[in-house]
Design an enzyme around this catalytic site. Structure first.
Site, PDB file in Angstrom:
ATOM      1  N   LYS A  41       0.803  -1.217  -0.105  1.00  0.00           N
ATOM      2  CA  LYS A  41      -0.070  -0.045   0.144  1.00  0.00           C
ATOM      3  C   LYS A  41       0.792   1.300  -0.007  1.00  0.00           C
ATOM      4  O   LYS A  41       0.477   2.112  -0.423  1.00  0.00           O
ATOM      5  CB  LYS A  41      -0.830  -0.105   1.128  1.00  0.00           C
ATOM      6  CG  LYS A  41      -1.877  -1.083   1.622  1.00  0.00           C
ATOM      7  CD  LYS A  41      -2.504  -1.148   2.786  1.00  0.00           C
ATOM      8  CE  LYS A  41      -2.999  -2.385   3.011  1.00  0.00           C
ATOM      9  NZ  LYS A  41      -3.446  -2.676   4.342  1.00  0.00           N
ATOM     10  N   GLY A  42       1.966   0.924   0.295  1.00  0.00           N
ATOM     11  CA  GLY A  42       2.845   2.247   0.733  1.00  0.00           C
ATOM     12  C   GLY A  42       2.910   2.972  -0.543  1.00  0.00           C
ATOM     13  O   GLY A  42       3.241   4.254  -0.525  1.00  0.00           O
ATOM     14  N   GLU A  97       7.938   2.561  -5.848  1.00  0.00           N
ATOM     15  CA  GLU A  97       7.967   1.947  -4.496  1.00  0.00           C
ATOM     16  C   GLU A  97       7.911   3.095  -3.267  1.00  0.00           C
ATOM     17  O   GLU A  97       8.436   4.227  -3.674  1.00  0.00           O
ATOM     18  CB  GLU A  97       9.221   1.279  -4.344  1.00  0.00           C
ATOM     19  CG  GLU A  97       8.871  -0.368  -4.252  1.00  0.00           C
ATOM     20  CD  GLU A  97       8.302  -0.819  -2.557  1.00  0.00           C
ATOM     21  OE1 GLU A  97       7.636  -0.019  -1.966  1.00  0.00           O
ATOM     22  OE2 GLU A  97       8.921  -1.656  -2.137  1.00  0.00           O
ATOM     23  N   ASP A  98       7.424   2.863  -2.209  1.00  0.00           N
ATOM     24  CA  ASP A  98       7.734   3.950  -1.196  1.00  0.00           C
ATOM     25  C   ASP A  98       9.233   4.047  -0.589  1.00  0.00           C
ATOM     26  O   ASP A  98       9.689   5.348  -0.477  1.00  0.00           O
ATOM     27  CB  ASP A  98       6.913   3.620   0.159  1.00  0.00           C
ATOM     28  CG  ASP A  98       6.920   2.283   0.468  1.00  0.00           C
ATOM     29  OD1 ASP A  98       7.511   1.455   0.324  1.00  0.00           O
ATOM     30  OD2 ASP A  98       5.947   2.119   1.521  1.00  0.00           O
ATOM     31  N   ASP A 101      14.784  -0.595   1.754  1.00  0.00           N
ATOM     32  CA  ASP A 101      15.561  -0.628   2.928  1.00  0.00           C
ATOM     33  C   ASP A 101      16.581  -2.004   2.669  1.00  0.00           C
ATOM     34  O   ASP A 101      17.599  -1.708   2.294  1.00  0.00           O
ATOM     35  CB  ASP A 101      14.216  -1.048   3.996  1.00  0.00           C
ATOM     36  CG  ASP A 101      14.505  -1.049   5.268  1.00  0.00           C
ATOM     37  OD1 ASP A 101      15.710  -0.363   5.579  1.00  0.00           O
ATOM     38  OD2 ASP A 101      14.148  -1.955   6.166  1.00  0.00           O
ATOM     39  N   LYS A 129      17.114   3.840   1.954  1.00  0.00           N
ATOM     40  CA  LYS A 129      17.887   3.691   3.071  1.00  0.00           C
ATOM     41  C   LYS A 129      19.110   2.875   2.685  1.00  0.00           C
ATOM     42  O   LYS A 129      19.105   1.810   2.922  1.00  0.00           O
ATOM     43  CB  LYS A 129      17.390   3.154   4.249  1.00  0.00           C
ATOM     44  CG  LYS A 129      16.132   4.096   4.932  1.00  0.00           C
ATOM     45  CD  LYS A 129      15.749   3.520   6.452  1.00  0.00           C
ATOM     46  CE  LYS A 129      14.346   2.785   6.201  1.00  0.00           C
ATOM     47  NZ  LYS A 129      13.847   2.373   7.522  1.00  0.00           N
ATOM     48  N   PHE A 151      13.418   4.615  11.156  1.00  0.00           N
ATOM     49  CA  PHE A 151      12.104   4.279  10.742  1.00  0.00           C
ATOM     50  C   PHE A 151      11.029   5.307  10.532  1.00  0.00           C
ATOM     51  O   PHE A 151      10.761   6.045  11.461  1.00  0.00           O
ATOM     52  CB  PHE A 151      11.522   3.421  11.652  1.00  0.00           C
ATOM     53  CG  PHE A 151      10.294   2.561  11.175  1.00  0.00           C
ATOM     54  CD1 PHE A 151      10.579   1.489  10.250  1.00  0.00           C
ATOM     55  CD2 PHE A 151       8.909   3.058  11.494  1.00  0.00           C
ATOM     56  CE1 PHE A 151       9.451   0.578   9.780  1.00  0.00           C
ATOM     57  CE2 PHE A 151       7.792   2.373  10.847  1.00  0.00           C
ATOM     58  CZ  PHE A 151       8.072   1.033  10.108  1.00  0.00           C
ATOM     59  N   ASP A 158       3.698   3.404   6.719  1.00  0.00           N
ATOM     60  CA  ASP A 158       3.122   3.083   7.868  1.00  0.00           C
ATOM     61  C   ASP A 158       3.934   2.535   9.117  1.00  0.00           C
ATOM     62  O   ASP A 158       5.017   2.203   9.005  1.00  0.00           O
ATOM     63  CB  ASP A 158       1.823   2.189   7.704  1.00  0.00           C
ATOM     64  CG  ASP A 158       2.427   0.728   7.536  1.00  0.00           C
ATOM     65  OD1 ASP A 158       3.391   0.608   6.616  1.00  0.00           O
ATOM     66  OD2 ASP A 158       2.021  -0.037   8.420  1.00  0.00           O
TER      67      ASP A 158
HETATM   68  P1  IMP Z   1      12.661  -4.263   1.931  1.00  0.00           P
HETATM   69  O1  IMP Z   1      12.402  -5.412   1.480  1.00  0.00           O
HETATM   70  O2  IMP Z   1      13.380  -4.541   3.476  1.00  0.00           O
HETATM   71  O3  IMP Z   1      13.475  -3.357   1.159  1.00  0.00           O
HETATM   72  O4  IMP Z   1      11.413  -3.479   2.482  1.00  0.00           O
HETATM   73  C1  IMP Z   1      10.810  -2.603   1.834  1.00  0.00           C
HETATM   74  C2  IMP Z   1       9.595  -2.445   2.489  1.00  0.00           C
HETATM   75  O5  IMP Z   1       9.591  -2.322   4.141  1.00  0.00           O
HETATM   76  C3  IMP Z   1       8.878  -1.176   2.191  1.00  0.00           C
HETATM   77  O6  IMP Z   1       8.081  -1.052   0.970  1.00  0.00           O
HETATM   78  C4  IMP Z   1       8.068  -0.570   3.409  1.00  0.00           C
HETATM   79  O7  IMP Z   1       6.815  -1.292   3.386  1.00  0.00           O
HETATM   80  C5  IMP Z   1       8.578  -1.256   4.600  1.00  0.00           C
HETATM   81  N1  IMP Z   1       9.725  -0.320   5.101  1.00  0.00           N
HETATM   82  C6  IMP Z   1      11.090  -0.301   5.253  1.00  0.00           C
HETATM   83  N2  IMP Z   1      11.482   0.518   5.767  1.00  0.00           N
HETATM   84  C7  IMP Z   1      10.498   1.277   6.454  1.00  0.00           C
HETATM   85  C8  IMP Z   1      10.200   2.610   7.344  1.00  0.00           C
HETATM   86  O8  IMP Z   1      11.357   3.078   7.626  1.00  0.00           O
HETATM   87  N3  IMP Z   1       9.005   3.036   7.356  1.00  0.00           N
HETATM   88  C9  IMP Z   1       8.086   2.200   6.974  1.00  0.00           C
HETATM   89  N4  IMP Z   1       7.985   1.181   6.254  1.00  0.00           N
HETATM   90  C10 IMP Z   1       9.228   0.722   6.108  1.00  0.00           C
HETATM   91 MG    MG Z   2       5.837  -1.233   1.712  1.00  0.00          MG
END
Ligand code: IMP
Ligand code: MG
Length: 174
Positions: A41-42, A97-98, A101, A129, A151, A158
């Site tokens: 949803k982000g 993407e939002d 990470d 990040k 975060f 969210d």
């Molecule tokens: P990744 O697979 O670790 O890159 O995670 C990506 C997803 O984790 C994003 O699409 C977000 O939904 C969530 N996420 C990662 N960091 C944050 C944050 O700082 N705040 C909120 N959601 C996050």
């Molecule tokens: Mg997400």
């Protein structure tokens, strides 16, 4: 009790940066049509703001994947909750993407979406990040902001499903 939220990026800063990125994308895809994939949803707030500013023809599709549980730590498990409605064959695809990470979600998604034979596939993210990256192979073409390892919430992001509707990006103070 309400959480305290410290503003990291104001609404004005975010909007100004989306204008710049939209301009860059419109220039890069000039003469082509762009198929945006919003990661739910982000990514929904960013996708809407970006799409409104693009000057090339745009089509939209949505995908929902789970990467996190209800906490703030990655489970490392990625599951498709809702797949795309349309095929990607021959399309110029931009994943929106939002935040990136660990990169686990996108590393996995890129692999499966590439198998659907898009003409091209690139990645656009509101936030990155890089300090947290586990999947170093994830290549991001368009990044609005690189942020420190904190975060963040707002603009689609969210904390336990809260704060997605904040018009700015903030850090939840514990
Ligand atoms: P990744 O697979 O670790 O890159 O995670 C990506 C997803 O984790 C994003 O699409 C977000 O939904 C969530 N996420 C990662 N960091 C944050 C944050 O700082 N705040 C909120 N959601 C996050
Ligand atoms: Mg997400």
């Amino acid at each position: 009790m309400a959480d305290k939220i410290r503003v990291l990026l104001t609404e004005e800063e975010v909007n100004a940066r989306i204008n710049e990125i939209a301009h860059e994308i419109s220039r890069d895809y000039e003469g082509k049509s762009l198929h945006l994939i919003c990661i739910l949803k982000g990514g929904v707030f960013f996708t809407c703001e970006l799409a409104k500013r693009l000057t090339v023809p745009v089509s939209l599709d949505f995908m929902s994947v789970s990467s996190y549980g209800s906490g703030t730590v990655s489970s490392g498990v990625v599951k498709i909750i809702k797949d795309l409605d349309e095929p990607l064959e021959g399309k110029e695809v931009l994943i929106v993407e939002d935040i990136i990470d660990s990169g686990r979600t996108l590393a996995y998604l890129m692999e499966i979406l590439k198998q659907r034979n898009p003409k091209s596939i690139q990645l656009c993210t509101l936030l990155d990040k890089p300090e947290r990256r586990v999947k170093k192979q994830v290549q991001v073409t368009y990044t609005c902001f690189t942020i420190p390892d904190e975060f963040v919430v707002g603009y689609g992001l969210d904390y336990d499903q809260k704060y997605r509707n904040l018009p700015y990006i903030g850090v939840v103070e514990q």
